[in-house]
Design an enzyme around this catalytic site. Structure first.
Site, PDB file in Angstrom:
ATOM      1  N   ARG A  40      -3.626   4.445  -3.013  1.00 28.98           N
ATOM      2  CA  ARG A  40      -3.142   3.266  -2.612  1.00 28.98           C
ATOM      3  C   ARG A  40      -5.105   2.527  -3.342  1.00 28.98           C
ATOM      4  O   ARG A  40      -6.002   3.108  -3.097  1.00 28.98           O
ATOM      5  CB  ARG A  40      -3.499   2.386  -1.102  1.00 28.98           C
ATOM      6  CG  ARG A  40      -3.832   0.929  -1.087  1.00 28.98           C
ATOM      7  CD  ARG A  40      -2.934   0.528   0.021  1.00 28.98           C
ATOM      8  NE  ARG A  40      -1.944   1.731   1.092  1.00 28.98           N
ATOM      9  CZ  ARG A  40      -1.717   1.669   2.174  1.00 28.98           C
ATOM     10  NH1 ARG A  40      -2.540   1.403   2.950  1.00 28.98           N
ATOM     11  NH2 ARG A  40      -0.674   2.431   2.884  1.00 28.98           N
ATOM     12  N   HIS A  47      -5.402   6.831   1.796  1.00 32.71           N
ATOM     13  CA  HIS A  47      -4.852   6.351   0.520  1.00 32.71           C
ATOM     14  C   HIS A  47      -5.398   6.007  -1.270  1.00 32.71           C
ATOM     15  O   HIS A  47      -5.156   6.675  -1.602  1.00 32.71           O
ATOM     16  CB  HIS A  47      -3.748   5.447   0.206  1.00 32.71           C
ATOM     17  CG  HIS A  47      -2.356   6.097   1.555  1.00 32.71           C
ATOM     18  ND1 HIS A  47      -1.332   6.423   1.408  1.00 32.71           N
ATOM     19  CD2 HIS A  47      -2.517   5.293   2.873  1.00 32.71           C
ATOM     20  CE1 HIS A  47      -0.166   6.456   2.032  1.00 32.71           C
ATOM     21  NE2 HIS A  47      -0.660   5.737   3.286  1.00 32.71           N
ATOM     22  N   ASP A  90       2.890   8.227   1.945  1.00 34.36           N
ATOM     23  CA  ASP A  90       3.606   7.648   2.768  1.00 34.36           C
ATOM     24  C   ASP A  90       5.076   8.524   2.407  1.00 34.36           C
ATOM     25  O   ASP A  90       5.486   8.307   1.555  1.00 34.36           O
ATOM     26  CB  ASP A  90       3.635   6.810   3.338  1.00 34.36           C
ATOM     27  CG  ASP A  90       2.531   6.111   3.962  1.00 34.36           C
ATOM     28  OD1 ASP A  90       2.100   6.913   4.572  1.00 34.36           O
ATOM     29  OD2 ASP A  90       2.349   4.935   3.994  1.00 34.36           O
ATOM     30  N   GLU A 107       1.899   7.057  12.352  1.00 32.51           N
ATOM     31  CA  GLU A 107       2.793   6.657  11.836  1.00 32.51           C
ATOM     32  C   GLU A 107       3.477   8.330  11.704  1.00 32.51           C
ATOM     33  O   GLU A 107       3.011   9.106  10.800  1.00 32.51           O
ATOM     34  CB  GLU A 107       2.389   6.538  10.657  1.00 32.51           C
ATOM     35  CG  GLU A 107       1.305   5.224  11.034  1.00 32.51           C
ATOM     36  CD  GLU A 107       0.972   4.556   9.652  1.00 32.51           C
ATOM     37  OE1 GLU A 107       0.900   5.250   8.559  1.00 32.51           O
ATOM     38  OE2 GLU A 107      -0.261   3.865   9.589  1.00 32.51           O
ATOM     39  N   HIS A 127       2.861   9.171   7.473  1.00 31.77           N
ATOM     40  CA  HIS A 127       1.749   9.576   6.629  1.00 31.77           C
ATOM     41  C   HIS A 127       1.219  10.830   6.920  1.00 31.77           C
ATOM     42  O   HIS A 127       1.324  11.524   7.704  1.00 31.77           O
ATOM     43  CB  HIS A 127       0.444   8.938   8.109  1.00 31.77           C
ATOM     44  CG  HIS A 127      -0.944   8.439   7.058  1.00 31.77           C
ATOM     45  ND1 HIS A 127      -0.770   6.920   6.797  1.00 31.77           N
ATOM     46  CD2 HIS A 127      -1.814   8.878   7.066  1.00 31.77           C
ATOM     47  CE1 HIS A 127      -2.095   7.775   5.897  1.00 31.77           C
ATOM     48  NE2 HIS A 127      -2.675   8.518   6.466  1.00 31.77           N
TER      49      HIS A 127
END
Length: 238
Positions: free
Chosen positions: A105, A150, A157, A217, A220
């Site tokens: 990301r 990320h 993910d 999460e 993740h």
């Protein structure tokens, strides 16, 4: 009259040669695909992988395409991608596989999330992604932060899919991806037996390949011993 410097009296072809050399120097740290050295395109390394890069489209907690996601391409460091490939190969033996929602990301995307979280009037995706959390509390609850693993390139993910029948079908994990709630915590027991089993299977497969999970999460995972543990990247996904 000032006489032009002799180095400025270059012909057109010479200038083009200089420009080409400069461009080569700038791009020397990148592969031919445009991906920086040390990173790979997951679908090229793992052709059987399902990819639905949600931040490239509008089905995410913001409700629009996110800056930096210029193509629906999932990118990871080579080390993390190799470990993910091993997880995929383990699952394929049972007619299962992985589906990727997000991988590397860009930092500019994280910065955008921070600005979005500060705009308390924009709540168009609240019902789908954070119905139980007030937007003003997204920072304090840790759902939005100024830095993300990320952006170091070794966090992914994922969910599980069944590949039986020729179509990848997501397994029931109890919540959707990026659902901001305690229901998304891997340790949450307020789920059906099948949902708990699906989460446990995903977690165990990823752990065996050297990933660690995030307590808030279920989707993740970050590679232990990641190669860029202190570096946050901002190259666009092209």
């Amino acid at each position: 009259m000032v006489k032009p410097h002799r180095y400025f009296n270059l012909g057109r072809h010479a200038l083009m040669l200089v420009f080409s050399c400069i461009c080569f120097t700038v791009s020397a740290g990148q592969e031919k695909s445009g991906i920086p050295t040390g990173f790979v395109d997951l679908e090229q390394l793992i052709p059987t992988l399902e990819v639905e890069l949600r931040y490239y489209g509008k089905d995410n907690f913001v409700g629009e395409a996110i800056p930096g996601y210029n193509k629906p391409k999932a990118i990871l460091t080579k080390k993390a991608a190799t470990a993910l490939k091993q997880a995929q190969e383990e699952l394929l033996k049972f007619g299962l596989g992985l589906k990727v929602y997000d991988a590397y990301r860009p930092q500019r995307a994280v910065d955008f999330f921070v600005r979005w979280a500060e705009d308390l009037k924009n709540t168009k995706m609240k019902q789908r992604y954070y119905p139980q959390v007030a937007k003003k509390d997204l920072f304090t609850h840790g759902y939005i932060a100024a830095k993300s693993g990320h952006s170091r390139g070794s966090t992914v993910d994922v969910t599980l899919v069944s590949l039986i029948g020729g179509k990848a079908t997501e397994l029931d994990m109890g919540t959707t991806w990026d659902y901001f709630s305690v229901k998304s915590w891997p340790a949450n027991l307020a789920l059906s037996a099948q949902q708990r089993a699906n989460r446990m299977l995903l977690q165990q497969v990823m752990l065996r390949q050297g990933f660690k999970f995030l307590e808030e999460e279920w989707w993740h995972f970050t590679l232990q011993g990641e190669p860029f543990s202190e570096q946050y990247f901002d190259f666009a996904i092209e």
